[in-house]
Design an enzyme around this catalytic site. Structure first.
Site, PDB file in Angstrom:
ATOM      1  N   ASP A  21       0.850  -1.193   0.000  1.00 19.22           N
ATOM      2  CA  ASP A  21       0.000   0.000   0.000  1.00 19.22           C
ATOM      3  C   ASP A  21       0.888   1.246   0.000  1.00 19.22           C
ATOM      4  O   ASP A  21       1.670   1.442   0.933  1.00 19.22           O
ATOM      5  CB  ASP A  21      -0.888  -0.052   1.255  1.00 19.22           C
ATOM      6  CG  ASP A  21      -1.682   1.227   1.455  1.00 19.22           C
ATOM      7  OD1 ASP A  21      -1.846   1.987   0.474  1.00 19.22           O
ATOM      8  OD2 ASP A  21      -2.126   1.463   2.593  1.00 19.22           O
ATOM      9  N   ASN A  23      -0.294   4.496  -0.254  1.00 19.95           N
ATOM     10  CA  ASN A  23      -0.908   5.753   0.193  1.00 19.95           C
ATOM     11  C   ASN A  23      -1.599   5.679   1.552  1.00 19.95           C
ATOM     12  O   ASN A  23      -2.342   6.584   1.934  1.00 19.95           O
ATOM     13  CB  ASN A  23      -1.892   6.272  -0.875  1.00 19.95           C
ATOM     14  CG  ASN A  23      -3.042   5.291  -1.095  1.00 19.95           C
ATOM     15  OD1 ASN A  23      -3.087   4.234  -0.469  1.00 19.95           O
ATOM     16  ND2 ASN A  23      -3.970   5.636  -1.966  1.00 19.95           N
ATOM     17  N   ASP A  25      -4.045   3.857   2.781  1.00 19.45           N
ATOM     18  CA  ASP A  25      -5.483   3.592   2.993  1.00 19.45           C
ATOM     19  C   ASP A  25      -5.740   2.140   3.422  1.00 19.45           C
ATOM     20  O   ASP A  25      -6.898   1.712   3.522  1.00 19.45           O
ATOM     21  CB  ASP A  25      -6.313   3.950   1.747  1.00 19.45           C
ATOM     22  CG  ASP A  25      -5.976   3.068   0.547  1.00 19.45           C
ATOM     23  OD1 ASP A  25      -5.070   2.207   0.658  1.00 19.45           O
ATOM     24  OD2 ASP A  25      -6.602   3.236  -0.510  1.00 19.45           O
ATOM     25  N   ASP A  29      -1.870  -1.241  -3.673  1.00 21.30           N
ATOM     26  CA  ASP A  29      -2.194  -0.496  -4.897  1.00 21.30           C
ATOM     27  C   ASP A  29      -1.083  -0.627  -5.943  1.00 21.30           C
ATOM     28  O   ASP A  29      -0.041  -1.243  -5.679  1.00 21.30           O
ATOM     29  CB  ASP A  29      -2.467   0.982  -4.570  1.00 21.30           C
ATOM     30  CG  ASP A  29      -1.401   1.571  -3.652  1.00 21.30           C
ATOM     31  OD1 ASP A  29      -0.214   1.310  -3.910  1.00 21.30           O
ATOM     32  OD2 ASP A  29      -1.760   2.251  -2.666  1.00 21.30           O
ATOM     33  N   ASP A  98      -5.698 -10.719 -15.279  1.00 22.54           N
ATOM     34  CA  ASP A  98      -6.696 -11.723 -14.945  1.00 22.54           C
ATOM     35  C   ASP A  98      -7.927 -11.421 -15.795  1.00 22.54           C
ATOM     36  O   ASP A  98      -8.429 -10.296 -15.775  1.00 22.54           O
ATOM     37  CB  ASP A  98      -7.047 -11.596 -13.449  1.00 22.54           C
ATOM     38  CG  ASP A  98      -7.388 -12.921 -12.808  1.00 22.54           C
ATOM     39  OD1 ASP A  98      -8.180 -13.664 -13.411  1.00 22.54           O
ATOM     40  OD2 ASP A  98      -6.879 -13.206 -11.717  1.00 22.54           O
ATOM     41  N   ASP A 199     -10.038 -16.726 -15.760  1.00 26.01           N
ATOM     42  CA  ASP A 199     -10.781 -17.170 -14.579  1.00 26.01           C
ATOM     43  C   ASP A 199     -11.858 -18.207 -14.953  1.00 26.01           C
ATOM     44  O   ASP A 199     -12.606 -18.005 -15.919  1.00 26.01           O
ATOM     45  CB  ASP A 199     -11.454 -15.933 -13.964  1.00 26.01           C
ATOM     46  CG  ASP A 199     -12.009 -16.177 -12.575  1.00 26.01           C
ATOM     47  OD1 ASP A 199     -11.218 -16.523 -11.686  1.00 26.01           O
ATOM     48  OD2 ASP A 199     -13.225 -16.010 -12.387  1.00 26.01           O
ATOM     49  N   GLU A 252      -7.749 -21.078 -15.705  1.00 24.76           N
ATOM     50  CA  GLU A 252      -8.127 -21.695 -14.426  1.00 24.76           C
ATOM     51  C   GLU A 252      -9.302 -22.610 -14.736  1.00 24.76           C
ATOM     52  O   GLU A 252     -10.344 -22.157 -15.207  1.00 24.76           O
ATOM     53  CB  GLU A 252      -8.535 -20.643 -13.397  1.00 24.76           C
ATOM     54  CG  GLU A 252      -8.776 -21.283 -12.029  1.00 24.76           C
ATOM     55  CD  GLU A 252      -9.776 -20.546 -11.162  1.00 24.76           C
ATOM     56  OE1 GLU A 252      -9.680 -20.657  -9.938  1.00 24.76           O
ATOM     57  OE2 GLU A 252     -10.679 -19.869 -11.700  1.00 24.76           O
TER      58      GLU A 252
HETATM   59  O1  ISL Z   1     -10.822 -23.773  -4.696  1.00 21.56           O
HETATM   60  C1  ISL Z   1     -11.476 -23.730  -5.672  1.00 21.56           C
HETATM   61  C2  ISL Z   1     -11.585 -24.899  -6.531  1.00 21.56           C
HETATM   62  O2  ISL Z   1     -11.073 -26.010  -5.863  1.00 21.56           O
HETATM   63  C3  ISL Z   1     -12.205 -22.537  -5.919  1.00 21.56           C
HETATM   64  O3  ISL Z   1     -11.833 -21.518  -5.019  1.00 21.56           O
HETATM   65  C4  ISL Z   1     -12.065 -22.017  -7.314  1.00 21.56           C
HETATM   66  O4  ISL Z   1     -10.725 -21.725  -7.565  1.00 21.56           O
HETATM   67  C5  ISL Z   1     -12.878 -20.838  -7.488  1.00 21.56           C
HETATM   68  O5  ISL Z   1     -14.104 -20.917  -7.002  1.00 21.56           O
HETATM   69  C6  ISL Z   1     -12.790 -20.185  -8.842  1.00 21.56           C
HETATM   70  O6  ISL Z   1     -11.947 -19.157  -8.584  1.00 21.56           O
HETATM   71  C7  ISL Z   1     -11.870 -18.005  -9.351  1.00 21.56           C
HETATM   72  O7  ISL Z   1     -13.139 -17.434  -9.636  1.00 21.56           O
HETATM   73  C8  ISL Z   1     -13.855 -16.896  -8.552  1.00 21.56           C
HETATM   74  C9  ISL Z   1     -13.006 -16.020  -7.631  1.00 21.56           C
HETATM   75  O8  ISL Z   1     -13.700 -15.789  -6.439  1.00 21.56           O
HETATM   76  C10 ISL Z   1     -11.660 -16.643  -7.334  1.00 21.56           C
HETATM   77  O9  ISL Z   1     -10.876 -15.786  -6.546  1.00 21.56           O
HETATM   78  C11 ISL Z   1     -11.029 -16.974  -8.646  1.00 21.56           C
HETATM   79  O10 ISL Z   1      -9.710 -17.439  -8.529  1.00 21.56           O
HETATM   80  C12 ISL Z   1     -14.990 -16.097  -9.137  1.00 21.56           C
HETATM   81  O11 ISL Z   1     -14.513 -15.186 -10.079  1.00 21.56           O
END
Ligand code: ISL
Length: 544
Positions: A21, A23, A25, A29, A98, A199, A252
């Site tokens: 951080d 600043n 808060d 950041d 991401d 994601d 992911e």
């Molecule tokens: O642990 C998991 C699967 O074994 C879950 O946490 C999985 O990684 C997750 O639910 C999916 O994660 C991603 O999308 C989510 C977000 O909350 C997580 O931080 C992100 O990594 C929704 O966008």
């Protein structure tokens, strides 16, 4: 299709809220990241994956995006972001964004316009009429909520959200959504980002909204996991957006099995460069991740081997912002925090695939030392606690469950020094700093020539400079109750990676006693005879 990332590259993940951080808060950041670039460069990282920095109401800490082309004001401005790209590039580091495209925030302009009745934007989301006075189907939700919420003031219309009710799922059957996402990706690629972490990418395309087969968690998932529609989208994003920029994508991917994984990232598929799978994160769970049992090293070894053998290229990781700290999972960690962290460094850097390091891992950070639910911020933890209460799980057990599994365990502020708030912030940190920061911090580690940080740096350097580690084949040599050994081989030259995954001494198996050219050990006086607790060794050998 070739990988769009060098095989010798290392990625460092930053969870911006918790990193630095600048600043006062209490929230990390972008300027804080810029100030810390020398640390990341000295570690040897080639890329930084930033968890979301887009504008967001923060229901799920940025994974609920309200504007994909703006920076979260708490994190800074677009100028700060451009400066980050520039300063990182000066140090040879590329920025990876991401990409959260399964859902938006309900505060995104698109959702607001949908609510206002604009047909075009209603079609961006999955809005359905209820069935016989009930919600549209029997699906489950990742955050233990009902996946359907009433759409605006409507009597009988609902929108789908597989995560929180503030994260409405996008309708990937609509080509306009596809075009919007292409535009978003190009916007960031034009600013200089080198890739995306996508994601929950294998759930974006829902085949149908029909009821699913009853499951303990996520009923309905057979209708959206790795569908043909998803593969088609990934192939198009690859050829139309990523390839022209030479950008890479790591997906992911939740609930993937080997076959699905291969279909998502084998090179001839032209989809993802690699994926984050979860099976090795789940070796200490019973049915669902909130019920944990002791980690059995052998199960971990077998899982690692299985995935190493199956995929052409892996994304290797032991920690991220969703998982408890890895070394905290060892039941006999005891006083071996430093040794275990260094062992994981050795293991991670010698597996085949791109190593991802999560902030704090390089100084051996452990799980947060939370005392009660009021110290936890994570929406998932709160929802699970509430669900456990509904299920009448006793209070003590509920808390034990959350304490051990909460995602906040990995999200405690980065420990930079022994100064106030671990040098993370001059203000009140948004999440409690771990009380061990006086001992566990970057400044203290930097003074120790044989410390945790020094060993991570050593292993990263080796990983980057050694062709065998970058390109060599993987072959498992030994999976025991304590010792895990495998070789990496290239043109007859071999490196033998040996880890003791327990806090007890272990006999070196007979079959490994022939190796005598020690390259490195994580113990100053190690490398000979029996393996010390959490000892890691690397040997060199040539084919006879
Ligand atoms: O642990 C998991 C699967 O074994 C879950 O946490 C999985 O990684 C997750 O639910 C999916 O994660 C991603 O999308 C989510 C977000 O909350 C997580 O931080 C992100 O990594 C929704 O966008």
């Amino acid at each position: 299709m070739a990988l769009n990332i060098r095989k010798d590259a290392i990625v460092y993940q930053i969870y911006p809220r918790s990193f630095k951080d600048s600043n006062g808060d209490g929230v990390g950041d972008i300027r804080g990241i810029i100030e810390s670039l020398d640390h990341i460069a000295s570690l040897g990282a080639n890329h930084i994956w930033l968890s979301p920095v887009y504008e967001s109401p923060n229901d799920d800490n940025g994974y609920d995006i309200s504007n994909y082309k703006a920076i979260q004001p708490q994190f800074g401005s677009m100028e700060d972001f451009d400066e980050l790209i520039f300063e990182a590039k000066k140090r040879g580091i590329g920025i990876v964004m991401d990409l959260v495209i399964n859902h938006t925030s309900d505060e995104h302009e698109w959702f607001k316009r949908a609510l206002a009745g604009e047909e075009k934007y209603r079609n961006y989301y999955i809005i359905q009429k209820g069935k016989n006075g009930k919600i549209p189907n029997n699906w489950g939700n990742f955050f233990a909520e009902c996946p359907w919420s009433k759409f605006g003031n409507s009597d009988n219309e609902y929108y789908l959200h597989l995560f929180s009710k503030k994260q409405p799922d996008l309708n990937w059957h609509n080509p306009d959504v596809f075009d919007e996402v292409k535009g978003i990706m190009r916007f960031w690629l034009d600013r200089g980002v080198v890739g995306f972490r996508c994601d929950v990418i294998n759930i974006i395309y829902k085949n149908t909204l029909a009821d699913g087969k009853k499951q303990l968690v996520l009923t309905g998932r057979e209708h959206y996991l790795s569908t043909d529609g998803c593969h088609n989208i990934l192939q198009r994003l690859r050829s139309e957006v990523l390839e022209p920029y030479g950008a890479f994508a790591v997906g992911e991917t939740v609930f993937v099995d080997l076959l699905q994984a291969k279909a998502l990232c084998d090179s001839d598929r032209g989809e993802l460069d690699m994926i984050f799978y979860f099976e090795h994160m789940e070796v200490d769970q019973v049915f669902v991740k909130w019920f944990k049992t002791q980690l059995k090293p052998k199960k971990l070894m077998q899982t690692l081997t299985k995935w190493q053998n199956a995929l052409q290229w892996n994304a290797c990781y032991f920690e991220n912002h969703d998982q408890p700290r890895f070394i905290s999972r060892f039941k006999d960690l005891g006083s071996y925090r430093a040794e275990a962290s260094r062992m994981i460094a050795g293991l991670l850097m010698t597996l085949r695939g791109t190593p991802f390091i999560f902030e704090g891992q390089e100084i051996g950070m452990v799980n947060g030392d939370f005392n009660n639910l009021s110290e936890i911020e994570d929406i998932e933890s709160h929802n699970i606690y509430a669900m456990a209460k509904r299920l009448k799980i006793p209070k003590g057990m509920r808390w034990k469950m959350i304490k051990r599994t909460s995602r906040d365990n990995a999200r405690t502020p980065m420990q930079w020094s022994a100064a106030k708030n671990a040098g993370f912030s001059s203000g009140k940190p948004w999440l409690k700093v771990n009380a061990n920061y006086g001992e566990v911090n970057v400044a203290a580690e930097s003074e120790k020539p044989n410390g945790i940080l020094a060993f991570w740096k050593k292993m990263i350097k080796m990983r980057k400079e050694n062709e065998i580690l970058a390109n060599g084949c993987f072959k498992v040599l030994f999976e025991g109750n304590r010792i895990y050994a495998f070789e990496r081989e290239l043109n007859g030259k071999r490196l033998i990676s040996v880890s003791n995954m327990t806090g007890k001494r272990a006999k070196l198996p007979k079959s490994l006693q022939c190796y005598d050219k020690l390259v490195v050990s994580n113990y100053e006086k190690g490398g000979r005879g029996d393996m010390n607790p959490f000892e890691f060794r690397l040997y060199y050998a040539e084919n006879k």
